[in-house]
Design an enzyme around this catalytic site. Structure first.
Site, PDB file in Angstrom:
ATOM      1  N   ARG A  28     -14.259   1.221 -15.839  1.00  0.00           N
ATOM      2  CA  ARG A  28     -14.206   1.047 -14.530  1.00  0.00           C
ATOM      3  C   ARG A  28     -14.700   2.674 -14.046  1.00  0.00           C
ATOM      4  O   ARG A  28     -14.870   3.656 -14.923  1.00  0.00           O
ATOM      5  CB  ARG A  28     -13.127   0.614 -13.842  1.00  0.00           C
ATOM      6  CG  ARG A  28     -11.928   0.978 -14.352  1.00  0.00           C
ATOM      7  CD  ARG A  28     -11.406   2.382 -14.429  1.00  0.00           C
ATOM      8  NE  ARG A  28     -11.399   2.924 -13.223  1.00  0.00           N
ATOM      9  CZ  ARG A  28     -11.553   4.445 -12.758  1.00  0.00           C
ATOM     10  NH1 ARG A  28     -11.781   5.384 -13.808  1.00  0.00           N
ATOM     11  NH2 ARG A  28     -11.698   4.953 -11.515  1.00  0.00           N
ATOM     12  N   ASP A  63     -18.493   5.031  -4.601  1.00  0.00           N
ATOM     13  CA  ASP A  63     -19.216   3.845  -4.991  1.00  0.00           C
ATOM     14  C   ASP A  63     -20.516   3.441  -4.583  1.00  0.00           C
ATOM     15  O   ASP A  63     -21.288   2.687  -5.279  1.00  0.00           O
ATOM     16  CB  ASP A  63     -18.297   2.576  -5.096  1.00  0.00           C
ATOM     17  CG  ASP A  63     -17.081   2.879  -6.092  1.00  0.00           C
ATOM     18  OD1 ASP A  63     -16.149   3.273  -5.600  1.00  0.00           O
ATOM     19  OD2 ASP A  63     -17.293   2.455  -7.402  1.00  0.00           O
ATOM     20  N   LYS A  68     -12.871   4.048  -3.264  1.00  0.00           N
ATOM     21  CA  LYS A  68     -11.624   3.077  -3.447  1.00  0.00           C
ATOM     22  C   LYS A  68     -10.984   3.163  -2.112  1.00  0.00           C
ATOM     23  O   LYS A  68     -10.662   3.927  -1.521  1.00  0.00           O
ATOM     24  CB  LYS A  68     -10.568   3.861  -4.338  1.00  0.00           C
ATOM     25  CG  LYS A  68      -9.527   3.441  -4.863  1.00  0.00           C
ATOM     26  CD  LYS A  68      -9.540   1.925  -5.117  1.00  0.00           C
ATOM     27  CE  LYS A  68     -10.475   1.501  -6.415  1.00  0.00           C
ATOM     28  NZ  LYS A  68     -10.815   0.129  -6.492  1.00  0.00           N
TER      29      LYS A  68
HETATM   30  O1  MRU Z   1     -12.044   0.152  -8.665  1.00  0.00           O
HETATM   31  P1  MRU Z   1     -12.527   1.414  -9.611  1.00  0.00           P
HETATM   32  O2  MRU Z   1     -11.518   2.089 -10.385  1.00  0.00           O
HETATM   33  O3  MRU Z   1     -13.691   1.259 -10.318  1.00  0.00           O
HETATM   34  O4  MRU Z   1     -12.699   2.249  -8.569  1.00  0.00           O
HETATM   35  C1  MRU Z   1     -13.337   3.540  -8.889  1.00  0.00           C
HETATM   36  C2  MRU Z   1     -13.619   4.444  -7.723  1.00  0.00           C
HETATM   37  O5  MRU Z   1     -13.241   4.246  -6.545  1.00  0.00           O
HETATM   38  C3  MRU Z   1     -14.278   6.082  -8.046  1.00  0.00           C
HETATM   39  O6  MRU Z   1     -13.792   6.887  -6.919  1.00  0.00           O
HETATM   40  C4  MRU Z   1     -15.845   5.812  -7.782  1.00  0.00           C
HETATM   41  O7  MRU Z   1     -16.154   4.800  -8.384  1.00  0.00           O
HETATM   42  C5  MRU Z   1     -16.442   6.938  -8.102  1.00  0.00           C
HETATM   43  S1  MRU Z   1     -16.148   7.408 -10.060  1.00  0.00           S
HETATM   44  C6  MRU Z   1     -17.072   8.730 -10.347  1.00  0.00           C
END
Ligand code: MRU
Length: 347
Positions: free
Chosen positions: A52, A239, A250
């Site tokens: 992830r 993201d 997130k």
């Molecule tokens: O649901 P996840 O754990 O994949 O969410 C990750 C995040 O929100 C991170 O902050 C984002 O992907 C940036 S990672 C460099």
């Protein structure tokens, strides 16, 4: 060297046509690697968050489509073209918000159609996506470290560290870089990040493992920590960044941004260019993933923590309006408002 503490998140086993991932659902209890062979296994690993973080998802999908197409080619597949596009569409359906997934699969499509030998072109592209991510995160670290001084308190949300990327991370990269440069006394406050606890399980884990000063707080403690003057900057990852600077990250990130603005604390988004989606003019164009209610009501608990059948809303991401963002830290440098034109120049 801090580098020695980074765990490899995604790797290619070219000899056995497999993708190897660190199973992040087992952290912090166990550091275990899983070998993925089929498109279904790769889809499940991304969907279940075994791998992830936006950049790591992109790398896993790129390596995944490469090993699947390579194996199919060995079976003398009659229609490799059709197989490529079926696999691409299937892997693209594993999670909807992180644009790096779609970006990486598009890069693989370009390689597939480049006119070069297809399997070798896919291998080179997948390896490049990973190597470029390492370089990009390192550059974000260097640019971001210039904003850090001795004894600063940094608050971060979710995990945008080395575990979310090929190495260094995005939001944590400046902290690692500053520590390597000899900046002293940096304290990190890690939001635990309900409901999947990426802050507790992953951010606190990787910083603590690297010997950095990290304090875990529940999400609803961020205001108290800021109010006491313990936080001088917020660093988060992202993201998907829309063309106007609105940023999906997130769930809970937008609340942290609003708090930071209320307390006059700078709020920095660490953003590789691969996370910018120029096809989204604003945050309202970004698809937000909704996940199972059981993540809120059951997961991590010995017993259910909500009445059976109660309605649950479980969005995995939210959008921080660009007006709350002090600056973006990209591999090309730090971008201050007004964002739209400067983001466009990154195209
Ligand atoms: O649901 P996840 O754990 O994949 O969410 C990750 C995040 O929100 C991170 O902050 C984002 O992907 C940036 S990672 C460099």
């Amino acid at each position: 060297m801090l580098e020695d503490f980074f765990l490899e998140t995604v790797a290619l086993d070219d000899e056995n046509d497999q993708v190897i991932i660190l199973d992040q659902t087992l952290l912090p209890l166990r550091e275990e690697y899983v070998r993925l062979t089929t498109a279904e296994q790769i889809w499940v690993a991304i969907n279940n968050l075994q791998v992830r973080g936006a950049p790591a998802i992109g790398i896993a999908a790129a390596m995944g489509i490469y090993v699947c197409v390579k194996r199919e080619a060995k079976k003398n597949c009659a229609d490799l073209n059709n197989f490529f596009y079926e696999t691409k569409n299937y892997l693209a359906s594993s999670r909807p918000t992180a644009v790096n997934l779609f970006w990486a699969l598009d890069e693989m499509e370009k390689a597939f159609n480049s006119g070069n030998e297809k399997i070798e072109a896919l291998r080179e592209a997948a390896v490049k996506i990973k190597n470029d991510d390492i370089a990009v995160c390192k550059a974000i670290g260097t640019h971001g470290a210039a904003l850090l001084k001795n004894n600063m308190g940094i608050l971060t949300h979710c995990n945008a560290g080395s575990l979310a990327t090929a190495r260094y991370g995005t939001a944590l990269a400046p902290i690692y870089a500053a520590a390597e440069q000899g900046v002293k006394g940096i304290r990190v406050y890690a939001d635990e990040t309900r409901p999947l606890l990426q802050g507790a399980r992953l951010t606190a884990y990787e910083l603590h493992r690297a010997g950095l000063d990290v304090t875990l707080i529940c999400d609803n403690m961020a205001s108290a920590v800021m109010q006491q003057g313990w936080v001088q900057a917020v660093f988060v990852g992202c993201d998907r960044v829309a063309a106007n600077g609105d940023t999906a990250n997130k769930i809970g990130t937008s609340g942290v941004a609003i708090l930071a603005a209320a307390y006059g604390i700078p709020f920095y988004v660490c953003a590789p260019r691969s996370t910018i989606d120029f096809s989204c003019s604003s945050g309202s164009d970004i698809t937000i993933e909704e996940r199972s209610p059981s993540e809120v009501t059951h997961k991590w608990y010995a017993h259910p923590m909500a009445p059976e059948g109660v309605k649950v809303y479980n969005p995995a991401f939210d959008v921080t309006p660009q007006k709350y963002i002090t600056a973006f830290i990209t591999e090309r440098g730090v971008i201050f408002p007004p964002f739209e034109k400067k983001i466009h120049q990154l195209k």
